[in-house]
Design a protein around this motif. Structure first.
Motif, PDB file in Angstrom:
ATOM      1  N   ASP A 104       0.784  -1.204  -0.007  1.00  0.00           N
ATOM      2  CA  ASP A 104      -0.085   0.208  -0.144  1.00  0.00           C
ATOM      3  C   ASP A 104       0.914   1.225  -0.155  1.00  0.00           C
ATOM      4  O   ASP A 104       0.575   2.416  -0.468  1.00  0.00           O
ATOM      5  N   CYS A 105       2.138   1.145   0.400  1.00  0.00           N
ATOM      6  CA  CYS A 105       2.888   2.368   0.686  1.00  0.00           C
ATOM      7  C   CYS A 105       4.184   1.822   0.637  1.00  0.00           C
ATOM      8  O   CYS A 105       4.694   0.673   0.968  1.00  0.00           O
ATOM      9  N   MET A 159       4.806   6.514  -6.994  1.00  0.00           N
ATOM     10  CA  MET A 159       3.352   7.520  -7.122  1.00  0.00           C
ATOM     11  C   MET A 159       2.754   7.174  -8.321  1.00  0.00           C
ATOM     12  O   MET A 159       1.389   7.554  -8.400  1.00  0.00           O
ATOM     13  N   GLU A 160       3.415   6.826  -9.428  1.00  0.00           N
ATOM     14  CA  GLU A 160       2.884   6.513 -10.635  1.00  0.00           C
ATOM     15  C   GLU A 160       1.879   5.518 -10.637  1.00  0.00           C
ATOM     16  O   GLU A 160       0.916   5.443 -11.450  1.00  0.00           O
ATOM     17  N   ARG A 161       2.304   4.397  -9.709  1.00  0.00           N
ATOM     18  CA  ARG A 161       1.207   3.449  -9.333  1.00  0.00           C
ATOM     19  C   ARG A 161       0.623   3.599  -8.123  1.00  0.00           C
ATOM     20  O   ARG A 161      -0.026   2.412  -7.628  1.00  0.00           O
ATOM     21  N   LYS A 162       0.304   4.781  -7.982  1.00  0.00           N
ATOM     22  CA  LYS A 162      -0.735   5.064  -6.774  1.00  0.00           C
ATOM     23  C   LYS A 162      -0.352   4.319  -5.336  1.00  0.00           C
ATOM     24  O   LYS A 162      -1.084   4.036  -4.476  1.00  0.00           O
ATOM     25  N   ALA A 196       1.456   5.094  -1.747  1.00  0.00           N
ATOM     26  CA  ALA A 196       1.872   6.340  -1.111  1.00  0.00           C
ATOM     27  C   ALA A 196       3.236   6.147  -0.389  1.00  0.00           C
ATOM     28  O   ALA A 196       3.732   5.033  -0.364  1.00  0.00           O
ATOM     29  N   TYR A 245       3.111  14.789  -8.583  1.00  0.00           N
ATOM     30  CA  TYR A 245       1.962  14.533  -7.591  1.00  0.00           C
ATOM     31  C   TYR A 245       0.773  15.144  -8.343  1.00  0.00           C
ATOM     32  O   TYR A 245      -0.383  14.807  -8.135  1.00  0.00           O
ATOM     33  N   THR A 267      -0.698  12.652 -10.526  1.00  0.00           N
ATOM     34  CA  THR A 267      -1.390  11.363 -10.024  1.00  0.00           C
ATOM     35  C   THR A 267      -2.147  11.477  -8.771  1.00  0.00           C
ATOM     36  O   THR A 267      -3.111  10.746  -8.338  1.00  0.00           O
ATOM     37  N   LYS A 268      -1.933  12.513  -7.853  1.00  0.00           N
ATOM     38  CA  LYS A 268      -2.604  12.866  -6.712  1.00  0.00           C
ATOM     39  C   LYS A 268      -2.046  11.796  -5.637  1.00  0.00           C
ATOM     40  O   LYS A 268      -2.835  11.593  -4.679  1.00  0.00           O
ATOM     41  N   THR A 269      -1.007  11.193  -5.917  1.00  0.00           N
ATOM     42  CA  THR A 269      -0.662  10.102  -4.891  1.00  0.00           C
ATOM     43  C   THR A 269       0.210  10.755  -3.746  1.00  0.00           C
ATOM     44  O   THR A 269       1.402  11.612  -3.909  1.00  0.00           O
TER      45      THR A 269
END
Length: 352
Positions: free
Chosen positions: A75-76, A94-97, A99, A120, A123-125
């Motif tokens: 997940d992170c 980040m490109e793969r969501k 965190a 960022y 992706t808004k990650t």
């Protein structure tokens, strides 16, 4: 994420990765390390064996961070590798969501920082720089005093990374530590965020204020060469280190504040971040562990020595809420490591 455990991939298993595990990650019952990644296979296997001995669980291990991120189901990630890899690893996750909690340092150009910003925005990650010193007790006391108006308007701040790293640098080859090549090849203010992170918070950087201009100057480089000679370190005999022994940086802010930073890591000395905040109504000084407030000390003071160490009185009155009630101190600066890692995992868990 509800009640599910956070699945973590730990990328970079050197000194910093090990410290973060024992100071903070190990204590989190809601975090499961599902994968480990490091360039050095021996270190990777030793770390995995250590964890398996502690809890009986095998982890997936990787020497390639891309495979780790793509195949581990995490997940992170926490990135605690050498500085030069921080940005590329963070952006890949980040490109793969996924965190990212990224250890400090790593940007070698303004353009690479803009790439991270654009990543960022695209992706808004979420990504968090794990600057533990933003949680330092003295720094948060200063923030609290500033917000209560007790320091008046902040005018000047100072900070430093003063830490004798001569042994760490010169044993870089056998310990696989990245600082050796950095100090051989580069000359710069290479570690500013321990002091600059808390300072930025105190003077509202990116919240109505900004760093406007800066210049840095470096001293000569003799400390490491002298250390190599005195310790008879044959493998580094004759090497010339580019990194100056003392680097001074002066920053001017848009709202008029000035900041002085110092980097001193190759001379014989004690550890200090040399924090100082001066306002129109008082100051906070790390070096003599004191607070001077005009409301408590009206008039001139030519001899302040009797008040050295009075900061404990101000902790009792104005401690930041994060420090009220004490912190789970494990040793050295593990308390602030725990605080920053807890903030990261709580944000991942709560989607904030």
């Amino acid at each position: 994420m509800g009640t599910d455990k956070i699945k973590l991939a730990l990328i970079g298993l050197g000194q910093r990765g090990l410290r973060l595990y024992y100071a903070a990650i190990k204590q989190r019952e809601d975090v499961e390390i599902v994968a480990l990644c490091d360039n050095y296979e021996t270190r990777l296997k030793e770390f995995a064996a250590m964890l398996e001995k502690e809890d009986g669980k095998k982890r997936e291990i990787f020497t390639d961070y891309k495979e780790c991120i793509d195949k581990s189901g995490c997940d992170c990630v926490i990135v605690s590798t050498a500085w030069n890899a921080h940005i590329e690893i963070s952006m890949y996750a980040m490109e793969r969501k996924i965190a990212v909690g990224c250890e400090v340092g790593g940007a070698y150009s303004l353009e690479s920082l803009w790439e991270l910003v654009r990543c960022y925005e695209r992706t808004k990650t979420p990504i968090m720089m794990l600057e533990n010193c933003c949680y330092g007790r003295l720094e948060l006391l200063t923030l609290n005093l500033k917000r209560k108006g007790l320091l008046g308007e902040i005018v000047h701040l100072e900070g430093a990374y003063r830490h004798d790293l001569r042994e760490e640098v010169t044993t870089g080859e056998e310990k696989h530590h990245y600082r050796l090549m950095q100090y051989l090849k580069r000359n710069c203010e290479n570690y500013p965020t321990h002091e600059l992170g808390p300072i930025a918070k105190i003077i509202d950087i990116n919240c109505g204020n900004k760093f406007d201009t800066l210049y840095s100057v470096s001293s000569k480089s003799v400390g490491l060469e002298g250390f190599v000679k005195s310790k008879k370190i044959e493998k580094l005999k004759g090497e010339k280190f580019a990194q100056g022994d003392a680097v001074t940086t002066v920053i001017k802010c848009r709202n008029g504040e000035t900041i002085t930073l110092n980097l001193v890591t190759s001379l014989a000395r004690y550890y200090s971040r040399s924090f100082l905040a001066e306002g129109t109504k008082g100051l906070v000084c790390e070096e003599n562990q004191s607070v001077f407030l005009e409301q408590d000390f009206p008039g001139e003071y030519f001899d302040w020595r009797s008040h050295f160490g009075n900061i404990e009185e101000y902790y009792k009155k104005y401690d930041h809420k994060l420090w009220v009630g004490g912190v789970n101190e494990i040793g050295e600066h593990s308390d602030i490591d725990k605080m920053v890692i807890d903030e990261f995992f709580d944000a991942v868990k709560n989607g904030t």
